[in-house]
Design an enzyme around this catalytic site. Structure first.
Site, PDB file in Angstrom:
ATOM      1  N   LYS A 281      37.418  31.927  38.747  1.00 38.05           N
ATOM      2  CA  LYS A 281      36.565  32.082  37.572  1.00 38.05           C
ATOM      3  C   LYS A 281      36.159  30.701  37.048  1.00 38.05           C
ATOM      4  O   LYS A 281      36.885  29.729  37.251  1.00 38.05           O
ATOM      5  CB  LYS A 281      37.354  32.782  36.449  1.00 38.05           C
ATOM      6  N   ARG A 355      41.538  46.587  40.285  1.00 42.70           N
ATOM      7  CA  ARG A 355      41.401  47.861  41.004  1.00 42.70           C
ATOM      8  C   ARG A 355      42.318  47.887  42.223  1.00 42.70           C
ATOM      9  O   ARG A 355      42.765  48.944  42.652  1.00 42.70           O
ATOM     10  CB  ARG A 355      39.922  48.089  41.356  1.00 42.70           C
TER      11      ARG A 355
HETATM   12  N1  BES Z   1      39.986  40.866  34.315  1.00 43.38           N
HETATM   13  C1  BES Z   1      38.642  40.837  34.737  1.00 43.38           C
HETATM   14  C2  BES Z   1      37.704  41.634  33.829  1.00 43.38           C
HETATM   15  C3  BES Z   1      37.519  41.132  32.429  1.00 43.38           C
HETATM   16  C4  BES Z   1      36.444  40.316  32.119  1.00 43.38           C
HETATM   17  C5  BES Z   1      38.347  41.525  31.412  1.00 43.38           C
HETATM   18  C6  BES Z   1      36.249  39.886  30.833  1.00 43.38           C
HETATM   19  C7  BES Z   1      38.149  41.094  30.128  1.00 43.38           C
HETATM   20  C8  BES Z   1      37.100  40.264  29.828  1.00 43.38           C
HETATM   21  C9  BES Z   1      38.512  41.435  36.142  1.00 43.38           C
HETATM   22  O1  BES Z   1      39.608  41.261  36.963  1.00 43.38           O
HETATM   23  C10 BES Z   1      37.351  40.790  36.789  1.00 43.38           C
HETATM   24  O2  BES Z   1      37.372  39.605  36.951  1.00 43.38           O
HETATM   25  N2  BES Z   1      36.339  41.572  37.129  1.00 43.38           N
HETATM   26  C11 BES Z   1      35.157  41.073  37.734  1.00 43.38           C
HETATM   27  C12 BES Z   1      34.758  42.027  38.824  1.00 43.38           C
HETATM   28  C13 BES Z   1      33.683  41.521  39.702  1.00 43.38           C
HETATM   29  C14 BES Z   1      34.180  40.371  40.544  1.00 43.38           C
HETATM   30  C15 BES Z   1      33.194  42.643  40.587  1.00 43.38           C
HETATM   31  C16 BES Z   1      34.063  41.012  36.646  1.00 43.38           C
HETATM   32  O3  BES Z   1      34.035  41.886  35.797  1.00 43.38           O
HETATM   33  O4  BES Z   1      33.305  40.059  36.671  1.00 43.38           O
HETATM   34 ZN    ZN Z   2      39.589  39.438  38.052  1.00 41.21          ZN
END
Ligand code: BES
Ligand code: ZN
Ligand code: ZN
Length: 502
Positions: A281, A355
């Site tokens: 990230k 997931r």
């Molecule tokens: N933990 C994050 C989702 C999240 C984002 C929670 C912001 C709270 C605030 C999750 O694991 C994630 O990173 N999801 C990605 C999925 C994507 C790579 C398909 C996302 O939402 O960007």
């Molecule tokens: Zn994530």
């Protein structure tokens, strides 16, 4: 801080501060000299309070505040508006109580009395009025100040007494006690979410879950890495591969209805830190991802609340826990992972890790042949884009369970909003080389994530709650500071109460 209820006129009880919750209609009668409504509450303070009311422009609109100093035996009186009487809700009471108690804390009061007029009680019920006042007060006072060693603004608040003359002592005391138990569970969940990832990692989360279990007669079974391997939980192990800390798989069983053999399963995402892994990230806001275990924390909190309140229902709480970090041993984009169910996942993005760990959590839940599986996860940024912080995304296969959750959401104000899981979206998570792919492209990200989870619940009734926006607050609300909100605990507890009473 102690919370009590007394069936008495508030002005007769000694305290530093007095908080009155008033509707606009009450204020109007006071201003029009129709004292018969308001005066009994204000008692010997009547003249002083009415003078202040007549001098100012306090209308009792919701959230409005009026402060009056040196009133009789009280150092300070706070009048808090709750708006139109006909529009009164539990939520407005929670908020007004929170605003009042925070004002009282700000005034350095050690003891506070909170009261309201019978016009409020008439509109809601005795039990609900007291319950909502205590919820607002307890949750409103929450602060995550464990690590402030220097400037800890000590809240000297020692006692909060809810004093309402028209509410019977037995019902008032029960409501105050129930609300206190519930809020303790919410605050536990907030503490776990707010705790930094160097302090709360999978082993610690599991340890805390065990402690809760011991205290409340819940059966805990914590699976360590060896046991997780033996069960072939390939999803949890894949995400864990980049971390030096071992994973934990938490299960908590609360048997509140021993005569019944049916279970509800609640499953929470327990990523104690989500860096994104190899698909790392951006660093801005990455710190928030210490709260990526909010689903697991809500499961632990809800189990505590259900057990402490002795709700007659059987619940198993499940939380697969790990960090998601990049390293030489981390899982990679392109990897294919075999989950406990046997279903294979092509990893396209290591940041869609929630997931993947939930695949094993949901599959494991099927062992209980549950009446319903409900999962909670800070799963997608897409859900935050869609709904922001005021509604949890709800997806599922069973309309009855979703209707119950919707009702519980309105009652607790932890509102849920149903989203579709049409089969047309399925093709987005189709993989050429495995059974399913862990990302579904740019559009409808919250939906494709839900459809991914659906693969692992068999034919059991299932509801997925995406709490990414509601669990992690970017700004404070009246009764929750910025950070972990503890969402899910009040919602699930209310849900269990509802299904237990059917
Ligand atoms: N933990 C994050 C989702 C999240 C984002 C929670 C912001 C709270 C605030 C999750 O694991 C994630 O990173 N999801 C990605 C999925 C994507 C790579 C398909 C996302 O939402 O960007
Ligand atoms: Zn994530
Ligand atoms: Zn995550």
């Amino acid at each position: 801080m102690k919370v009590e209820f007394v069936e008495r006129k508030p002005t007769g009880v000694k305290s530093d501060a007095l908080v009155f919750l008033l509707t606009m209609d009450d204020l109007k009668s006071a201003k029009e000299g129709r004292r018969e409504r308001v005066s009994p509450l204000f008692g010997e303070h009547r003249r002083q309070i009415e003078a202040a009311l007549n001098a100012g422009n306090f209308e009792g609109d919701k959230g409005q505040e009026l402060t009056i100093y040196s009133v009789g035996i009280h150092r300070v009186v706070f009048l808090i508006g709750t708006g139109d009487k006909s529009q009164l809700t539990n939520e407005k009471i929670r908020r007004a109580a929170a605003i009042g108690i925070k004002a009282a804390r700000g005034s350095k009061a050690k003891s506070v009395i909170i009261s309201t007029l019978d016009s409020v009680v008439e509109q809601l019920s005795d039990y609900e009025t007291v319950h909502s006042i205590v919820e607002g007060a307890k949750l409103g006072l929450y602060k995550f100040d464990k690590y402030l060693t220097q400037e800890k603004e000590k809240s000297g608040l020692e006692t909060v007494v809810v004093a309402i003359e028209d509410v019977g002592s037995a019902i008032g005391k029960k409501a105050a006690r129930d609300a206190e138990i519930l809020c303790d569970a919410v605050c536990l969940t907030r503490d776990l979410a707010n705790a930094p990832a160097n302090e709360v990692y999978p082993e610690v989360l599991a340890e805390i879950a065990s402690d809760v279990a011991k205290k409340y007669h819940i059966r805990a079974r914590i699976l360590d890495e060896k046991q997780i391997r033996k069960l072939k939980m390939g999803g949890l192990l894949a995400v864990n591969a980049g971390s030096v800390r071992p994973p934990r798989f938490i299960t908590l069983e609360y048997k509140g209805n021993p005569r019944s053999r049916s279970w509800y399963a609640i499953v929470g995402k327990g990523i104690t830190f989500d860096s994104g892994g190899i698909s790392i990230k951006p660093s801005a806001n990455m710190a928030e991802m210490k709260m990526d275990m909010s689903g697991a924390a809500a499961v632990i909190g809800a189990m505590q609340a259900a057990a402490a309140l002795k709700i007659p229902v059987n619940v198993v709480g499940i939380a697969p826990c790990t960090e998601n970090l990049p390293s030489g041993s981390a899982y990679k984009p392109g990897d294919v992972v075999t989950t406990m169910s046997g279903i294979t996942i092509e990893v396209d993005n290591t940041d869609a890790e929630g997931r993947i760990v939930l695949s094993d959590g949901l599959y494991y839940a099927q062992r209980y042949r549950p009446k319903a599986i409900i999962d909670l996860a800070t799963l997608t940024g897409a859900c935050v884009v869609a709904l922001g912080m005021h509604a949890t995304g709800m997806f599922g296969t069973n309309e009855d369970v979703m209707a119950q959750l919707k009702e519980a959401g309105e009652k607790t104000y932890e509102r849920v909003w149903q989203m579709p899981i049409y089969e047309e979206y399925e093709k987005q998570i189709k993989s050429d080389i495995a059974d399913v792919k862990n990302v579904g492209g740019r559009w409808a990200g919250a939906i494709t994530a839900a459809l991914f989870l659906k693969r692992f619940v068999g034919d059991y009734p299932w509801v997925h709650l995406d709490i990414a926006g509601t669990a992690i607050l970017e700004e404070a609300t009246d009764y929750a500071p910025k950070g972990g909100s503890g969402v899910g605990v009040r919602l699930l507890t209310q849900f269990f109460k509802q299904v237990a009473s059917q």
